[in-house]
Design an enzyme around this catalytic site. Structure first.
Site, PDB file in Angstrom:
ATOM      1  N   ASP A 160     -17.747 -12.529  38.351  1.00 52.83           N
ATOM      2  CA  ASP A 160     -16.804 -11.468  38.682  1.00 52.83           C
ATOM      3  C   ASP A 160     -17.991 -11.099  39.878  1.00 52.83           C
ATOM      4  OD1 ASP A 160     -19.070 -10.306  37.778  1.00 52.83           O
ATOM      5  OD2 ASP A 160     -17.212  -8.979  35.574  1.00 52.83           O
TER       6      ASP A 160
ATOM      7  N   GLU B  42     -11.009  -3.899  33.685  1.00 50.40           N
ATOM      8  CA  GLU B  42     -10.608  -2.583  33.699  1.00 50.40           C
ATOM      9  C   GLU B  42      -8.912  -2.026  32.729  1.00 50.40           C
ATOM     10  OE1 GLU B  42     -12.798  -1.240  33.249  1.00 50.40           O
ATOM     11  OE2 GLU B  42     -14.187  -0.696  35.244  1.00 50.40           O
TER      12      GLU B  42
ATOM     13  N   HIS C 118     -13.428  -3.811  28.570  1.00 53.63           N
ATOM     14  CA  HIS C 118     -13.242  -4.861  29.500  1.00 53.63           C
ATOM     15  C   HIS C 118     -14.400  -6.158  30.081  1.00 53.63           C
ATOM     16  CE1 HIS C 118     -17.023  -3.382  32.800  1.00 53.63           C
ATOM     17  NE2 HIS C 118     -16.902  -3.984  32.235  1.00 53.63           N
TER      18      HIS C 118
ATOM     19  N   ASP D  54     -15.875   0.725  28.167  1.00 56.69           N
ATOM     20  CA  ASP D  54     -14.229   0.441  28.400  1.00 56.69           C
ATOM     21  C   ASP D  54     -13.491  -0.355  28.114  1.00 56.69           C
ATOM     22  OD1 ASP D  54     -14.537  -1.302  30.336  1.00 56.69           O
ATOM     23  OD2 ASP D  54     -13.777  -0.049  31.730  1.00 56.69           O
TER      24      ASP D  54
END
Ligand code: PGA
Length: 264
Positions: free
Chosen positions: A67, A146, A141, A139
């Protein structure tokens, strides 16, 4: 999924390094998928040490990033490309032209609207990823997928949650406003195309998301849970990250009795 629980972040990094060094010994022209963040840093440090000791070469290797932030100037110290260059690529013999990442730097409409599909084409062109290193977000991911990301997603632009931006502010002198809101990330389906996934998790803040990823239902609300659908996943966690695993004792037993001939 093979879940390996070790004593601490050093042991996690040591085993991850062994896995990568063994892959490159077998197949020097492998395509390595690199993740950014705190978790894999020790692994990159050890890979650099092993390279300096003459134990591993990256001369024939291709490296692809998971990413990238959107909108940082090229060469920004916190861009993921620069991060990987500084902590790994420039310290080993990986040719400069063999490091690839999504282009989040050119934010003209023309460039940014095609950046995802161009990166997918690049991944195809290099023959796909042999081994993808992954961290897990607080979270849940993987990459920057997300909560709510389609499990069928490919590389595209995503908006970061506040939770992720706050977690990453430490890389931007704790200035939340400096953390970009948008990223380009390999999609969940893109990540699942890699032939071997190596998820590293250390520290208590990863205990809940890791338990969700390994033992929870497969859900877009915790995208690491999609790894359950992949035929070759190795999770290496330290004791603190493993505390919420219901079957922790079983995973430890399984690894303790792993036949010597069975590689990761
Ligand atoms: P970290 O990030 O390794 O810095 O905890 C992991 C992630 O967000 O994927």
């Amino acid at each position: 999924m093979e879940v390996i629980i070790l004593s601490g972040p050093e042991a996690v990094a040591e085993l991850a390094t062994d896995v990568i060094v063994a892959l490159l010994a077998r197949q020097p022209d492998s395509v390595l998928g690199l993740a950014t963040g705190s978790t894999p840093m020790q692994t990159y440090g050890r890979l650099v040490d092993r390279h300096r000791a003459g134990e591993v070469s990256f001369a024939d290797t291709t490296a692809v990033l998971l990413d990238e932030y959107v909108g940082l100037p090229a060469g920004h110290a916190q861009s993921y490309r620069r991060f990987i260059e500084r902590h790994f690529a420039e310290l080993v013999d990986l040719p400069e032209a063999s490091l690839h990442g999504p282009d989040g730097f050119d934010i003209s409409v023309e460039a940014i609207s095609t950046a995802g599909s161009r990166y997918e084409e690049l991944l195809q062109r290099v023959g796909g990823v042999d081994l993808q290193i992954l961290g897990i977000g607080s979270d849940g991911h993987i990459g920057f997928n997300e909560p709510g990301s389609s499990l069928g997603s490919r590389t595209r632009m995503k908006t970061l949650t506040d939770q992720t931006r706050r977690a990453n502010a430490r890389f931007f002198d704790d200035q939340l406003d400096a953390v970009p809101r948008h990223v380009l990330t390999q999609g969940v389906a893109t990540i699942l195309d890699a032939r071997h996934l190596l998820l590293l998790a250390t520290g208590a803040s990863k205990a809940e998301p890791l338990a969700g990823a390994v033992e929870g239902p497969i859900t877009a609300m915790l995208t690491a849970s999609a790894l359950q659908m992949h035929p070759h996943v190795t999770v290496i966690a330290d004791d603190s990250a493993a505390t919420s695993l219901q079957y922790g004792g079983y995973y430890r037993e399984t690894y303790r009795h792993k036949p010597a001939w069975q590689s990761l």
